[in-house]
Design a protein around this motif. Structure first.
Motif, PDB file in Angstrom:
ATOM      1  N   GLN A  56      55.912  74.663  43.418  1.00 52.39           N
ATOM      2  CA  GLN A  56      54.694  74.546  44.223  1.00 52.39           C
ATOM      3  C   GLN A  56      54.077  75.913  44.462  1.00 52.39           C
ATOM      4  OE1 GLN A  56      54.334  74.353  48.849  1.00 52.39           O
ATOM      5  NE2 GLN A  56      54.859  72.295  48.182  1.00 52.39           N
ATOM      6  N   ALA A  59      52.696  77.398  41.158  1.00 49.55           N
ATOM      7  CA  ALA A  59      51.443  76.741  40.770  1.00 49.55           C
ATOM      8  C   ALA A  59      50.299  77.214  41.665  1.00 49.55           C
ATOM      9  CB  ALA A  59      51.604  75.221  40.856  1.00 49.55           C
ATOM     10  N   TRP A  60      50.567  77.274  42.968  1.00 53.81           N
ATOM     11  CA  TRP A  60      49.574  77.755  43.928  1.00 53.81           C
ATOM     12  C   TRP A  60      49.134  79.177  43.584  1.00 53.81           C
ATOM     13  CZ3 TRP A  60      51.034  78.335  49.824  1.00 53.81           C
ATOM     14  CH2 TRP A  60      49.919  78.750  50.551  1.00 53.81           C
ATOM     15  N   LEU A  63      47.390  79.547  39.952  1.00 54.69           N
ATOM     16  CA  LEU A  63      46.114  78.847  39.843  1.00 54.69           C
ATOM     17  C   LEU A  63      45.079  79.348  40.841  1.00 54.69           C
ATOM     18  CD1 LEU A  63      47.344  75.180  39.279  1.00 54.69           C
ATOM     19  CD2 LEU A  63      46.353  76.731  37.588  1.00 54.69           C
ATOM     20  N   GLY A  83      40.908  69.485  45.389  1.00 53.32           N
ATOM     21  CA  GLY A  83      42.170  69.953  45.968  1.00 53.32           C
ATOM     22  C   GLY A  83      42.681  69.026  47.057  1.00 53.32           C
ATOM     23  N   VAL A 109      53.996  70.410  41.587  1.00 50.33           N
ATOM     24  CA  VAL A 109      52.791  70.656  40.795  1.00 50.33           C
ATOM     25  C   VAL A 109      51.516  70.250  41.539  1.00 50.33           C
ATOM     26  CG1 VAL A 109      51.595  70.118  38.651  1.00 50.33           C
ATOM     27  CG2 VAL A 109      54.076  70.423  38.647  1.00 50.33           C
ATOM     28  N   THR A 113      48.890  72.855  43.160  1.00 54.00           N
ATOM     29  CA  THR A 113      47.518  72.934  42.652  1.00 54.00           C
ATOM     30  C   THR A 113      46.511  72.735  43.779  1.00 54.00           C
ATOM     31  OG1 THR A 113      48.272  72.059  40.522  1.00 54.00           O
ATOM     32  CG2 THR A 113      45.909  71.979  40.975  1.00 54.00           C
ATOM     33  N   SER A 114      46.798  71.786  44.661  1.00 53.34           N
ATOM     34  CA  SER A 114      45.916  71.534  45.793  1.00 53.34           C
ATOM     35  C   SER A 114      45.771  72.760  46.681  1.00 53.34           C
ATOM     36  CB  SER A 114      46.446  70.361  46.616  1.00 53.34           C
ATOM     37  OG  SER A 114      45.742  70.242  47.833  1.00 53.34           O
ATOM     38  N   CYS A 117      43.263  75.267  45.910  1.00 48.80           N
ATOM     39  CA  CYS A 117      41.873  74.855  46.150  1.00 48.80           C
ATOM     40  C   CYS A 117      41.527  74.680  47.622  1.00 48.80           C
ATOM     41  CB  CYS A 117      41.601  73.534  45.425  1.00 48.80           C
ATOM     42  SG  CYS A 117      41.907  73.558  43.651  1.00 48.80           S
TER      43      CYS A 117
END
Length: 410
Positions: A56, A59-60, A63, A83, A109, A113-114, A117
């Motif tokens: 997590q 990915a954060w 991204l 997001g 994941v 990713t959220s 955003c």
């Protein structure tokens, strides 16, 4: 002119950004309360769960620059709305998990990713654009403070549902809370209608993303801040992931972990307000270094003593005051150095370092616990690296108080 009068035209934007931030950070910081029951129920190890949290964070982090760059092309609203939706889906997948794959995809994941955003870099960029430069640091502190309330609310709610109805119900409650991120992101997206302020001759707003990246990493002050930011992620994610497990091992009441996370959230408000105010008056980079040093001393004090409810709550209060105060300082420093248009992307570049530290704090802590049967080595490493990073940050800020030649503030 009174601050409220200055902010009145942009209050919907600031409230939306604050609510989005408080939910995205608060829910994520409270996932550790599900570590013990979830791992027992679905048959995975502590290190498996912490690997998902580590994914997590990676990915954060990786991204985040991409999400920041996409706001320049597509605007903030669509990025934040996507997001928010991913956050709801990620929590729902975790709530129905039957094994490691669902936890990895949902909690790792999708939520990671959220966060790229919806969390601090995007929310702070929204707030920075919405207000005049004269009140920017103070407003960033206010938004960061509002964003701190999430842990104060979500951790006790999650723990009550967890104890009364099971961890799946607790995560289902988190899904319902996450749905509120959708309207919050919509209102925060009004910032797309706010024009950028006039630019100086050396502002990077009219350059490409590649040139902006090159300028950022050519700035020594930014590079030192980015390297020291590693410490921040390592210490904070170690605590949010492993403190509930540590307290359970020590035989403490399970509710104490939720109360401590709530205490962190409550004092986070005071710390964010203070450091937002302080960043408008003193060297932001020196203040960052001081936070890292003080955190490390607090960690050393707490983990060298047997935990009690009193010392644990006091520790939560101290760490909370020093928690998200880094948010307005980092956001303000980036805006001062490089202007506003590429702020979210450049702040995301620094945040990659933070998230590498988060990976080490989450996964490394789990691996050391599985290998050694205790968290002693993990917290000692956190203290040592924290002191080193903080001292270097303060020393650089004091030796070069104005840093290298910087671009004009927006």
């Amino acid at each position: 002119m009174p601050l409220l009068q200055v902010l009145r035209p942009t209050l919907p934007i600031l409230i939306g950004a604050s609510l989005m931030l408080t939910l995205s950070m608060g829910l994520r910081q409270s996932l550790g309360i599900f570590l013990q029951p979830l791992t027992r129920d679905v048959g995975i190890s502590v290190s498996d769960f912490t690997l998902a949290i580590a994914v997590q964070n990676l990915a954060w982090g990786f991204l985040q620059p991409l999400a920041g760059a996409m706001t320049v092309r597509y605007g903030f609203r669509p990025i934040m709305m996507v997001g928010a939706l991913l956050y709801v889906l990620g929590l729902a997948l975790m709530a129905g998990a039957q094994g490691l794959l669902s936890v990895m995809i949902g909690g790792g994941v999708l939520i990671g990713t959220s966060l790229a955003c919806t969390a601090a870099a995007i929310a702070m960029s929204v707030a920075a654009r919405a207000v005049p430069a004269t009140v920017r640091s103070t407003v960033l502190g206010i938004v960061s403070a509002a964003g701190s309330l999430g842990a104060l609310l979500s951790a006790p709610i999650g723990q009550l549902l967890n104890e009364g109805h099971g961890w799946r119900t607790g995560l289902a409650g988190f899904v319902i809370l996450a749905v509120a991120m959708l309207p919050a992101a919509w209102y925060a997206g009004r910032v797309d209608q706010v024009p950028l302020p006039p630019r100086g001759a050396d502002d990077i707003a009219d350059t490409s993303a590649g040139v902006a990246v090159k300028v950022a990493f050519g700035n020594a002050a930014f590079v030192v801040m980015t390297l020291a930011y590693f410490v921040c992620g390592m210490q904070l994610v170690f605590l949010t992931t492993h403190l509930p497990s540590y307290l359970a091992i020590c035989g403490m009441d399970p509710m104490l972990s939720a109360q401590t996370l709530g205490m962190i959230g409550g004092f986070n408000v005071l710390g964010s307000l203070f450091f937002g105010w302080a960043g408008g008056r003193w060297n932001k980079l020196a203040l960052l270094g001081a936070i890292y040093i003080l955190r490390s001393l607090a960690l050393a004090w707490y983990f060298t003593l047997p935990p009690t409810p009193g010392t644990t709550l006091l520790f939560g209060a101290i760490m909370g005051f020093l928690w998200m105060g880094v948010g307005p300082l980092v956001a303000g420093a980036v805006a001062d150095m490089f202007g506003l248009q590429w702020q979210a992307m450049i702040q995301g570049l620094a945040f990659m370092s933070h998230q590498l530290g988060s990976f080490l704090g989450a996964f490394g802590g789990g691996v050391l616990y599985d290998a050694l049967g205790s968290y002693t080595m993990a917290w000692r490493i956190g203290v040592a690296l924290g002191l080193a990073g903080g001292i270097v940050q303060v020393a650089f800020a004091l030796i070069r108080p104005s840093g290298p030649p910087m671009l004009k503030p927006a």
